[in-house]
Every structure is written in C-alpha cells, then in structure tokens.
Write a protein that holds these residues in place. Sequence first.
Motif, PDB file in Angstrom:
ATOM      1  N   HIS A 131      13.117   4.707 -14.432  1.00 28.45           N
ATOM      2  CA  HIS A 131      12.374   3.615 -14.632  1.00 28.45           C
ATOM      3  C   HIS A 131      10.242   4.216 -13.790  1.00 28.45           C
ATOM      4  N   LEU A 132      10.771   4.503 -12.933  1.00 25.01           N
ATOM      5  CA  LEU A 132       9.582   5.174 -12.322  1.00 25.01           C
ATOM      6  C   LEU A 132       9.190   6.791 -12.819  1.00 25.01           C
ATOM      7  N   GLU A 133      10.081   7.628 -13.493  1.00 30.63           N
ATOM      8  CA  GLU A 133       9.942   9.156 -13.939  1.00 30.63           C
ATOM      9  C   GLU A 133       8.597   7.645 -15.117  1.00 30.63           C
ATOM     10  N   PHE A 134       9.505   7.102 -15.893  1.00 32.11           N
ATOM     11  CA  PHE A 134       8.825   6.509 -17.585  1.00 32.11           C
ATOM     12  C   PHE A 134       7.301   6.391 -16.864  1.00 32.11           C
ATOM     13  N   PHE A 135       7.497   5.578 -15.864  1.00 33.55           N
ATOM     14  CA  PHE A 135       5.554   5.041 -15.016  1.00 33.55           C
ATOM     15  C   PHE A 135       4.626   5.732 -15.090  1.00 33.55           C
ATOM     16  N   TYR A 136       5.215   6.978 -14.300  1.00 34.36           N
ATOM     17  CA  TYR A 136       4.093   8.174 -13.921  1.00 34.36           C
ATOM     18  C   TYR A 136       3.699   8.387 -14.956  1.00 34.36           C
ATOM     19  N   ASP A 137       4.587   8.797 -16.053  1.00 29.07           N
ATOM     20  CA  ASP A 137       4.674   9.833 -16.784  1.00 29.07           C
ATOM     21  C   ASP A 137       3.855   8.970 -18.334  1.00 29.07           C
ATOM     22  N   GLN A 138       4.161   8.038 -18.238  1.00 29.76           N
ATOM     23  CA  GLN A 138       3.597   7.133 -19.980  1.00 29.76           C
ATOM     24  C   GLN A 138       1.497   6.515 -19.060  1.00 29.76           C
ATOM     25  N   SER A 139       1.488   6.563 -17.863  1.00 31.44           N
ATOM     26  CA  SER A 139       0.622   5.440 -17.179  1.00 31.44           C
ATOM     27  C   SER A 139      -0.678   7.042 -17.561  1.00 31.44           C
ATOM     28  N   PRO A 140      -1.487   6.019 -17.727  1.00 33.24           N
ATOM     29  CA  PRO A 140      -3.129   6.926 -18.114  1.00 33.24           C
ATOM     30  C   PRO A 140      -3.553   7.898 -16.661  1.00 33.24           C
ATOM     31  N   GLU A 141      -3.737   8.716 -17.030  1.00 31.40           N
ATOM     32  CA  GLU A 141      -3.867  10.169 -16.266  1.00 31.40           C
ATOM     33  C   GLU A 141      -4.690   9.519 -14.581  1.00 31.40           C
ATOM     34  N   SER A 142      -5.667   8.879 -15.162  1.00 37.08           N
ATOM     35  CA  SER A 142      -6.218   7.672 -13.245  1.00 37.08           C
ATOM     36  C   SER A 142      -5.774   6.555 -13.030  1.00 37.08           C
ATOM     37  N   MET A 143      -4.714   6.429 -13.669  1.00 39.64           N
ATOM     38  CA  MET A 143      -4.504   4.786 -12.607  1.00 39.64           C
ATOM     39  C   MET A 143      -2.693   5.341 -12.501  1.00 39.64           C
ATOM     40  N   LYS A 144      -2.112   6.862 -11.716  1.00 50.56           N
ATOM     41  CA  LYS A 144      -0.392   6.773 -11.927  1.00 50.56           C
ATOM     42  C   LYS A 144       0.120   5.776 -10.493  1.00 50.56           C
ATOM     43  N   SER A 145      -1.095   5.456  -9.704  1.00 48.62           N
ATOM     44  CA  SER A 145      -0.735   3.966  -8.492  1.00 48.62           C
ATOM     45  C   SER A 145      -0.196   3.259  -8.828  1.00 48.62           C
ATOM     46  N   THR A 146      -1.360   2.743 -10.153  1.00 50.35           N
ATOM     47  CA  THR A 146      -1.005   1.101 -11.002  1.00 50.35           C
ATOM     48  C   THR A 146       0.340   1.430 -11.443  1.00 50.35           C
ATOM     49  N   GLY A 147       0.778   2.536 -11.942  1.00 45.62           N
ATOM     50  CA  GLY A 147       1.510   3.051 -12.664  1.00 45.62           C
ATOM     51  C   GLY A 147       2.875   2.656 -12.479  1.00 45.62           C
ATOM     52  N   SER A 148       2.468   3.458 -10.859  1.00 38.79           N
ATOM     53  CA  SER A 148       3.582   3.260  -9.510  1.00 38.79           C
ATOM     54  C   SER A 148       4.358   1.696  -9.538  1.00 38.79           C
ATOM     55  N   ALA A 149       3.416   1.653  -9.490  1.00 40.30           N
ATOM     56  CA  ALA A 149       2.854  -0.901  -8.839  1.00 40.30           C
ATOM     57  C   ALA A 149       3.755  -1.080 -10.865  1.00 40.30           C
ATOM     58  N   LEU A 150       3.439  -0.778 -11.339  1.00 36.38           N
ATOM     59  CA  LEU A 150       4.154  -1.624 -12.066  1.00 36.38           C
ATOM     60  C   LEU A 150       5.761  -1.838 -12.001  1.00 36.38           C
ATOM     61  N   PHE A 151       6.258  -0.684 -11.729  1.00 40.65           N
ATOM     62  CA  PHE A 151       7.918   0.100 -10.821  1.00 40.65           C
ATOM     63  C   PHE A 151       8.238  -1.764  -9.969  1.00 40.65           C
ATOM     64  N   TRP A 152       7.189  -1.209  -9.161  1.00 42.03           N
ATOM     65  CA  TRP A 152       7.848  -2.195  -8.008  1.00 42.03           C
ATOM     66  C   TRP A 152       7.201  -4.081  -8.578  1.00 42.03           C
ATOM     67  N   GLY A 175       0.731  -1.293  -0.067  1.00 40.77           N
ATOM     68  CA  GLY A 175      -0.330  -0.258  -0.171  1.00 40.77           C
ATOM     69  C   GLY A 175       1.035   1.552   0.088  1.00 40.77           C
ATOM     70  N   ILE A 176       2.146   1.259   0.797  1.00 38.41           N
ATOM     71  CA  ILE A 176       2.429   1.871   0.577  1.00 38.41           C
ATOM     72  C   ILE A 176       3.532   2.414  -0.356  1.00 38.41           C
ATOM     73  N   ARG A 177       4.177   1.631  -0.866  1.00 40.41           N
ATOM     74  CA  ARG A 177       5.222   1.835  -2.105  1.00 40.41           C
ATOM     75  C   ARG A 177       4.699   2.598  -3.278  1.00 40.41           C
ATOM     76  N   PRO A 178       2.722   2.034  -4.118  1.00 42.23           N
ATOM     77  CA  PRO A 178       3.135   2.772  -4.920  1.00 42.23           C
ATOM     78  C   PRO A 178       2.235   3.891  -4.486  1.00 42.23           C
ATOM     79  N   CYS A 179       1.852   4.214  -3.740  1.00 45.87           N
ATOM     80  CA  CYS A 179       1.071   5.357  -3.365  1.00 45.87           C
ATOM     81  C   CYS A 179       1.794   6.571  -3.181  1.00 45.87           C
ATOM     82  N   VAL A 180       3.161   6.537  -2.165  1.00 44.15           N
ATOM     83  CA  VAL A 180       3.434   7.335  -2.228  1.00 44.15           C
ATOM     84  C   VAL A 180       4.117   8.006  -3.109  1.00 44.15           C
ATOM     85  N   VAL A 181       4.897   7.423  -4.099  1.00 41.40           N
ATOM     86  CA  VAL A 181       5.305   8.500  -4.711  1.00 41.40           C
ATOM     87  C   VAL A 181       4.026   8.676  -5.803  1.00 41.40           C
ATOM     88  N   ALA A 182       3.241   8.783  -5.908  1.00 46.42           N
ATOM     89  CA  ALA A 182       1.915   9.232  -6.936  1.00 46.42           C
ATOM     90  C   ALA A 182       1.757   9.587  -5.902  1.00 46.42           C
TER      91      ALA A 182
END
Length: 589
Positions: free
Chosen positions: A476-497, A153-160
């Motif tokens: 990698h983290l920048e890539f996932f946050y930037d390229q994720s759909p706008e309503s899926m930023k936590s999911t994008g960060s989760a892909l990094f993890w 719960g912490i890792r994908p959400c804190v960065v987003a």
Amino acid sequence: MSQNKMGGMEKKGSHGERTKGGLITMPFIFANEACEKLAVVGFSANMITYLTQQMHLPLTKAANTITNFSGTASLTPLLGAFISDAYAGRFWTITVASILWQMGMTSLTISAVLPQLRPPPCKGEHQVCQEADGGQLAILYGSLLLTALGAGGIRPCVVAFGADQFDETNPKEKTKTWNFFNWYYFVMGASILVAVTVLVYIQDNVGWGWGLGIPTTAMFLSIITFVVGYPLYRNLDPVGSPFTRLLQVCVAASKKRNLRMVSDPNLLYENDELDASISAAGKLLHTNELKFLDKAAIVTEEDDIKSSQAPNLWRLNTVHRVEELKSVIRMGPIWASGILLITAYAQQGTFSLQQAQTMDRRLIKSFQIPAGSMTVFSMSSMLITIALYDRLLIRVARRFTGLERGITFLQRMWIGFVISILATLVAGFVEVKRKQAASAYGLVNSSHSTIPISVLWLVPQYSLHGIAEAFMSIGHLEFFYDQSPESMKSTGSALFWTAIAFGNFVSTFLVSLVHKYSAGPDGSNWLPDDNLNKGKLENFYWLITLLQVVNLIYYSFCAKFYTFKPIQIRMKEVDTSEEDGLIQLSSRV
C-alpha cells in the motif's frame, strides 16, 4: 565541475565530490522514525491496560478511545503533508512535528507520575473503581492530541524524505528506492517489537512513569540526531499547495464543461516551463480516463496563451496538472480497500489483548508475558516476512514474472488481504476454544480469574496479522508513493495513513454498532463491558472476516482495471570519461 538543480534538489557532479543523500543519511532518518514508533507503540500497545486499570474506563469506552486516538493520529498526516509539500519542506516539517510529539509524550509521562492526575485505586474486595473525572481525562486527551499532531508531520514526511535520498532518475539508485520501503518498515517493526516487549514489561512491572519516560527521552535524542544529519540530506524545495492545483483543475473543467472535446489530445495545453518546478522528476502524460477533466486543458480565445505571462490557472491548466488530479482520483478505490484490513488489525490492541489478559500467560514458571506484549508475535512474523521477501522471495518471483521487484505492489496487497482474512477467521475459532475452557473449569462468571488455557493459542492470529501487514501495508505504501504525482509525494504518503485512520474509525463504529444491536433482553451482548467470557466475540471476528471477503472481491475488481500513471522520466546516464564529467540526460517513458 557541473551542477544541475532540479526542483530544488541539489545534484553535484563528478571528480570525487560526494553527492548528498544516499545510504549515509539512513541512520539519521531511521532514528527519528524508530523513536516515534517506540514512543507511540510503547503507550498504545498497552493503552487498553492503562485506560481500564489506571483510568478505570469501561472496556468499550477504552477500546473506542484507542481507535479514535489511532484514527486521529493517522488522519493528521493530511495536514502535515499539505504543510510540507506547499510551504515548509519535509525536513522542517519533520523537525517541528517531532518537537510537538516530544511535548505530548512529556505531558503523558507527567500524568502517569502524578497521582492527582489519575483516579484513586480501586477499593474493597469487589474492586469498586472510580472512573477518571473530566479534568483528568482532559489532560490525557490533550496529551494524545499533541502526539497526534506530531505524528501528522512525521508519518507522511519521513517515508517520502527517506525515498528522496535516492535519485530515481539515476539507474544505479532506482532499485534502492524500492528496497527502501522494506527497510523502512523493518526498522519501524523492530522499534515496535522493542516497545511491546521491553516497554510494556516495564509499564506492567516497574511503573508507567518509567514506561513512558524512556520513550520520551529516546524521542528527545532522536530529534537531536535528525537535525545533526541536516548537511547530508538531499532536500526538495516545496512547490506550492498541491490542493490548490487540484482545485484549479476542477474549477477550470467546470467552467469549460459545455465545450466539445478536442479530437486530438495533442491539441491540449502543454507548458513545460510553467510545470518545471512540479515535474522535475517526471512529466505526466495524457491518459484517456476521466476525459471530462481534459476540458481544463482546452485552449480558447479567452485564455490568451500568446501573452508572456502565465495563463489564468483557474481557467486553463496543462496536461500535467490535469493528470495530477486524475492520478489522485484513480488511487481512491485502492485507498478505500485498505480500510477494512486496518479494522481487522486494530482488534489486536483491544479485544485480542483482553483475551490474553484472561488466559494463562506463563511461558515458564518464573516468567509471565504481559498481555500488551502479545504484539511481539505479529511484529516478529512481520520482520521475518519482510527479510525473506527482500532477500529471497523477490529473487524467486523475478524468475517467473520478469519484473525487477518480483511482483507488483498490487499483487503484494492482494496476498496481504487473503492472509488477513485467515487471521480473523482463526481468531474466531480460538475464541470458541477459550470460552470452552472457561466453561469446563466453571469460570464463565468470573471475569478476573485466569482461565487455564495457554495464551499461545493466540499466536496464530497475531502471526497471521503480522504476515498480512508485511505484504499489504508495505505494498500500500509503495503504491501511494509510486503512483502519486511527483510533487505530491508527502501527500501520497499521507493517503496511506488516512486509510489507517479510517480503518480505526470504522472499527470504533463497528464496535459501537455491534455493542448496541447485539444486546439481548437478558443482558447478553457480543461485546460485554464487564465479562468477555459471557460475550460472543467469535461472532464479531467472523463478521469482520465476512466483510473482508467482500472487500477482497472489491479490491480484485479495482486492481484489475487500475491504470498506472504514464510518466516521462529523464534518466541519468553518467559519462565516466575524465574529459568533462558531465551528466547526460535521456528521455524514457
């Protein structure tokens, strides 16, 4: 006074009223992340020592336990991201996950304090050790599971959540979002640095009760700090399950697979009102890749879009929703390329640490660096690289590339891959040097004796791994946050993890495979359980080097043909006149 709410994000107007979010929220958010890293690294950095010396597990079993734990803790972010994006929002997901993390760390601390929860000390001159029984391991694994769920719960959400505090539709704040990822990784690295120095020293010289109790207490204080900052945060409301939307597009495209594609993409279904909650920060535009998915947006007579009600999304989807799925699919190959870098990096906490335990670790006559603290060199090099990159390299690169961020995140990742290859290549030659020293002093058969070769020989491989992470992981983290759909930023960060998770699982698989198939009839093995001096660890490092070279070629191909998501963003231009103080919106692509 003017107020504009977009997607649940509170925006306040002018006349001196403070807007929520911004730099003022960073201490509260970073405190939570720092304590989480202090706790997890404070244990995992020295876990190989705890498992082999306290729980008396064989080396390969202990190494696989570590990578399995790290992999699980990096896979659970998918669950945390889903809960955050679909139901709870990032703030409440972080809060509840932090409490779960607290419970896990408390349980670990108790198991380290109570002797009945560990096997008895080794006995006799030959150090006969009893391995931890099923009950003791169950408590250990249960505690690790709680911390893994908390990390989810912490890792994908804190960065987003931290990036949410900077409004990308405001030109004055957009560049701060880019800098945020460097700050985030710097704070995370600094906390790891404290963990691998102060905490590891306490664990080795004072006791595991204190060594785990301190980060447990720090985590408790961070939860309070994070919750206290609630009135200052800019919060985004959850907008429903992103996975449901992706599945709806798949089903709709499958149902219409036999339809002929429309000649003009402008004929595909658009509905800005329907997409308002999931495109507040930007509307995705049509792309020509993966055209078979576009059939989900073809309008037929059965779809009845003239009705005032929303269409059946299991039959008809908007272009924006189709492009959400395309964005996720396009990120897949880049995601996969990060796995082997983590596999290489994971050896620092297992075999590199075992190398350090056999070497002369005296820095001065009165001080010996703990083996688990060797990560200090990778963390230090990472922090120095981040600082130089953020303060100097970006400005220099900007003059040559003309890009605001200096180089693209894909270029940043490529540099990290190259440096990681050098790290494992160097590690192999250092292992050859270590074994030559063991042979020269007749210590090959002595697994518990200190080889008279300085542990500082390991500094280059640790430092190169740190530099590689500063480039590759942040990119990698920048890539996932930037390229994720706008309503899926936590999911994008989760892909990094999850890339980290698979990297650790691949490490487990590779270690098991090499341990099994490198065994000779004379009992030799590349990765022996009892005596590293008799093994061929250098061959294992060079195998990883070769795999990374192949991976670099694969990544270069993926990066060259990657299509960045086209997005239409309404950028804010603030009118500073005192007449009305209204925020005017303009469209930019």
